[in-house]
Write a protein that holds these residues in place. Structure first.
Motif, PDB file in Angstrom:
ATOM      1  N   ALA A   4       0.829  -1.207   0.000  1.00 35.63           N
ATOM      2  CA  ALA A   4       0.000   0.000   0.000  1.00 35.63           C
ATOM      3  C   ALA A   4       0.864   1.258   0.000  1.00 35.63           C
ATOM      4  O   ALA A   4       0.552   2.244  -0.685  1.00 35.63           O
ATOM      5  N   ARG A   5       1.946   1.234   0.772  1.00 34.55           N
ATOM      6  CA  ARG A   5       2.850   2.391   0.812  1.00 34.55           C
ATOM      7  C   ARG A   5       3.578   2.555  -0.517  1.00 34.55           C
ATOM      8  O   ARG A   5       3.747   3.685  -1.010  1.00 34.55           O
ATOM      9  N   ILE A   6       3.987   1.439  -1.111  1.00 34.92           N
ATOM     10  CA  ILE A   6       4.645   1.493  -2.420  1.00 34.92           C
ATOM     11  C   ILE A   6       3.701   2.090  -3.456  1.00 34.92           C
ATOM     12  O   ILE A   6       4.083   2.969  -4.252  1.00 34.92           O
ATOM     13  N   GLU A   7       2.461   1.619  -3.461  1.00 34.29           N
ATOM     14  CA  GLU A   7       1.480   2.131  -4.432  1.00 34.29           C
ATOM     15  C   GLU A   7       1.299   3.634  -4.275  1.00 34.29           C
ATOM     16  O   GLU A   7       1.278   4.392  -5.258  1.00 34.29           O
ATOM     17  N   ILE A  79     -17.453  -4.455  -0.605  1.00 36.99           N
ATOM     18  CA  ILE A  79     -16.748  -5.721  -0.809  1.00 36.99           C
ATOM     19  C   ILE A  79     -15.784  -5.985   0.348  1.00 36.99           C
ATOM     20  O   ILE A  79     -15.342  -5.071   1.038  1.00 36.99           O
ATOM     21  N   SER A  80     -15.452  -7.248   0.543  1.00 36.62           N
ATOM     22  CA  SER A  80     -14.569  -7.629   1.644  1.00 36.62           C
ATOM     23  C   SER A  80     -13.134  -7.222   1.345  1.00 36.62           C
ATOM     24  O   SER A  80     -12.750  -6.987   0.197  1.00 36.62           O
ATOM     25  N   ARG A  81     -12.331  -7.174   2.399  1.00 35.99           N
ATOM     26  CA  ARG A  81     -10.924  -6.812   2.220  1.00 35.99           C
ATOM     27  C   ARG A  81     -10.186  -7.846   1.380  1.00 35.99           C
ATOM     28  O   ARG A  81      -9.252  -7.495   0.654  1.00 35.99           O
ATOM     29  N   ARG A  82     -10.584  -9.093   1.498  1.00 39.32           N
ATOM     30  CA  ARG A  82      -9.919 -10.147   0.731  1.00 39.32           C
ATOM     31  C   ARG A  82     -10.110  -9.915  -0.767  1.00 39.32           C
ATOM     32  O   ARG A  82      -9.189 -10.069  -1.562  1.00 39.32           O
ATOM     33  N   VAL A  83     -11.319  -9.511  -1.145  1.00 41.06           N
ATOM     34  CA  VAL A  83     -11.598  -9.207  -2.547  1.00 41.06           C
ATOM     35  C   VAL A  83     -10.880  -7.919  -2.959  1.00 41.06           C
ATOM     36  O   VAL A  83     -10.272  -7.844  -4.030  1.00 41.06           O
ATOM     37  N   ALA A  84     -10.940  -6.927  -2.078  1.00 40.78           N
ATOM     38  CA  ALA A  84     -10.261  -5.662  -2.371  1.00 40.78           C
ATOM     39  C   ALA A  84      -8.759  -5.871  -2.514  1.00 40.78           C
ATOM     40  O   ALA A  84      -8.092  -5.204  -3.312  1.00 40.78           O
ATOM     41  N   SER A  85      -8.217  -6.791  -1.753  1.00 44.12           N
ATOM     42  CA  SER A  85      -6.781  -7.063  -1.803  1.00 44.12           C
ATOM     43  C   SER A  85      -6.362  -7.589  -3.168  1.00 44.12           C
ATOM     44  O   SER A  85      -5.289  -7.253  -3.676  1.00 44.12           O
ATOM     45  N   VAL A  86      -7.226  -8.409  -3.779  1.00 42.29           N
ATOM     46  CA  VAL A  86      -6.950  -8.874  -5.143  1.00 42.29           C
ATOM     47  C   VAL A  86      -7.036  -7.712  -6.119  1.00 42.29           C
ATOM     48  O   VAL A  86      -6.184  -7.534  -6.999  1.00 42.29           O
ATOM     49  N   GLY A  87      -8.071  -6.899  -5.951  1.00 38.87           N
ATOM     50  CA  GLY A  87      -8.274  -5.773  -6.861  1.00 38.87           C
ATOM     51  C   GLY A  87      -7.156  -4.749  -6.804  1.00 38.87           C
ATOM     52  O   GLY A  87      -6.780  -4.167  -7.824  1.00 38.87           O
ATOM     53  N   ARG A  88      -6.616  -4.527  -5.626  1.00 32.57           N
ATOM     54  CA  ARG A  88      -5.587  -3.499  -5.471  1.00 32.57           C
ATOM     55  C   ARG A  88      -4.166  -4.032  -5.647  1.00 32.57           C
ATOM     56  O   ARG A  88      -3.293  -3.339  -6.166  1.00 32.57           O
ATOM     57  N   THR A  94      -2.654  -9.552   1.076  1.00 29.77           N
ATOM     58  CA  THR A  94      -1.956  -8.290   1.349  1.00 29.77           C
ATOM     59  C   THR A  94      -2.666  -7.482   2.427  1.00 29.77           C
ATOM     60  O   THR A  94      -2.034  -6.958   3.343  1.00 29.77           O
ATOM     61  N   LEU A  95      -3.996  -7.384   2.332  1.00 29.35           N
ATOM     62  CA  LEU A  95      -4.769  -6.677   3.347  1.00 29.35           C
ATOM     63  C   LEU A  95      -5.241  -7.659   4.409  1.00 29.35           C
ATOM     64  O   LEU A  95      -5.542  -8.808   4.108  1.00 29.35           O
ATOM     65  N   ARG A  96      -5.315  -7.196   5.634  1.00 25.53           N
ATOM     66  CA  ARG A  96      -5.805  -8.048   6.718  1.00 25.53           C
ATOM     67  C   ARG A  96      -7.267  -8.423   6.445  1.00 25.53           C
ATOM     68  O   ARG A  96      -8.107  -7.563   6.188  1.00 25.53           O
ATOM     69  N   SER A  97      -7.550  -9.708   6.517  1.00 27.65           N
ATOM     70  CA  SER A  97      -8.877 -10.195   6.141  1.00 27.65           C
ATOM     71  C   SER A  97      -9.948  -9.798   7.155  1.00 27.65           C
ATOM     72  O   SER A  97      -9.713  -9.808   8.362  1.00 27.65           O
ATOM     73  N   ASP A  98     -11.116  -9.442   6.643  1.00 28.82           N
ATOM     74  CA  ASP A  98     -12.280  -9.219   7.493  1.00 28.82           C
ATOM     75  C   ASP A  98     -13.386 -10.223   7.149  1.00 28.82           C
ATOM     76  O   ASP A  98     -14.540 -10.049   7.541  1.00 28.82           O
TER      77      ASP A  98
END
Length: 298
Positions: A4-7, A79-88, A94-98
């Protein structure tokens, strides 16, 4: 590396056209090394220092899009963080799962599991469909009001009736190997004085390690299922091959210093038979002097 910081820094670089070297972390520089090698980015003098400059904005933009398909603002809020993690980041972890835990149980009493102050009809679901499942969220309103079994493997969960102990343990919860942090937190948060968690693991270092973990959170509200004839099961069905793995041996050595009586008792059986016992063995009937015995019960 923090994706996230790199992006964020890459998008800032694209927009501004340059970043001061003093604000360019080593992880960022390592990440863009291919762009530096190909001349898309370059170091240039800036006063007394240097700055990272964009030489080809179009290629940098493609580079960012390839590695970070969506920005945080472009993701749908629901959307869930797990899905968002794939998208981003193209990576679900990468993102902590909810994502809620899916808790699977089997029950023989409708007074064992409650939801929002009302009993859940678990017995009917068990009778009709073999299992009942629910989503366990951080603010879950599910609660336990009686003793339950925490079962490591699906075969034992589905064959739990063979123990004929449903009157004492009217609910069995599927652990699925290592108990998740959320499920363990939920168990530890239960307040019913009648709650007691009976752990049904494999009788091996991994299972014992998991029981020690449960003890650390639940204390005297949990116990290890130790049938009175467990030694007979070890003698007849113990597996020596599973004890030969180096990782298993190392874990066993660590467990020898764990001051939990049940753990020590099982380690004694492991040492005596030079074998471990998979919990599915307890569903088998042992013949004794009185005829066919019940499967492994305490």
């Amino acid at each position: 590396m923090n994706p996230a910081r790199i992006e964020s820094r890459l998008r800032e670089l694209l927009e501004a056209g340059a970043l001061a070297k003093s604000t360019s972390s080593q992880e960022l520089v390592s990440f863009v090394a291919p762009l530096l090698d190909s001349g898309v980015l370059a170091w240039e003098r800036s006063g007394a220092g240097e700055k990272l400059c964009v030489r080809n904005a179009e290629t940098l933009s493609s580079f960012i899009l390839d590695r970070f398909p969506f920005t945080e603002l472009e993701m749908e809020a629901e959307i869930s963080r797990r899905v968002a993690s794939v998208g981003r980041f193209r990576n679900t972890k990468t993102l902590r799962s909810d994502t809620p835990d899916i808790v699977t149980v089997r029950g023989w009493s409708d007074m064992a599991l409650w939801h929002k102050g009302k009993p859940v009809v678990v017995s009917e679901a068990t009778r009709k469909h073999a299992i009942f499942s629910f989503a366990l969220t951080p603010d879950s309103r599910y609660e336990l009001r009686t003793s339950c079994a925490l079962v490591e493997n699906p075969a034992v969960l589905l064959g739990f009736e063979r123990f004929t102990i449903q009157s004492e343990i009217p609910l069995a919860i599927f652990a699925g190997g290592r108990v998740s942090h959320r499920l363990l937190d939920w168990l530890a948060s239960q307040t019913a004085s009648s709650l007691h968690v009976h752990h049904f693991p494999d009788y091996d270092p991994v299972g014992l390690s998991e029981y020690a973990r449960l003890q650390g959170r639940l204390g005297d509200r949990t116990s290890l299922h130790l049938p009175v004839n467990l030694a007979d099961y070890f003698a007849r069905f113990g597996n020596k091959e599973l004890l030969r793995f180096p990782a298993t041996r190392r874990l066993l050595a660590k467990l020898r210093s764990v001051p939990i009586p049940e753990v020590c008792a099982v380690i004694d059986l492991i040492d005596r038979h030079n074998a471990v016992l998979e919990q599915e063995a307890l569903l088998l009937r042992l013949d004794d002097c009185q005829g066919a015995s019940r499967p492994g019960v305490a």
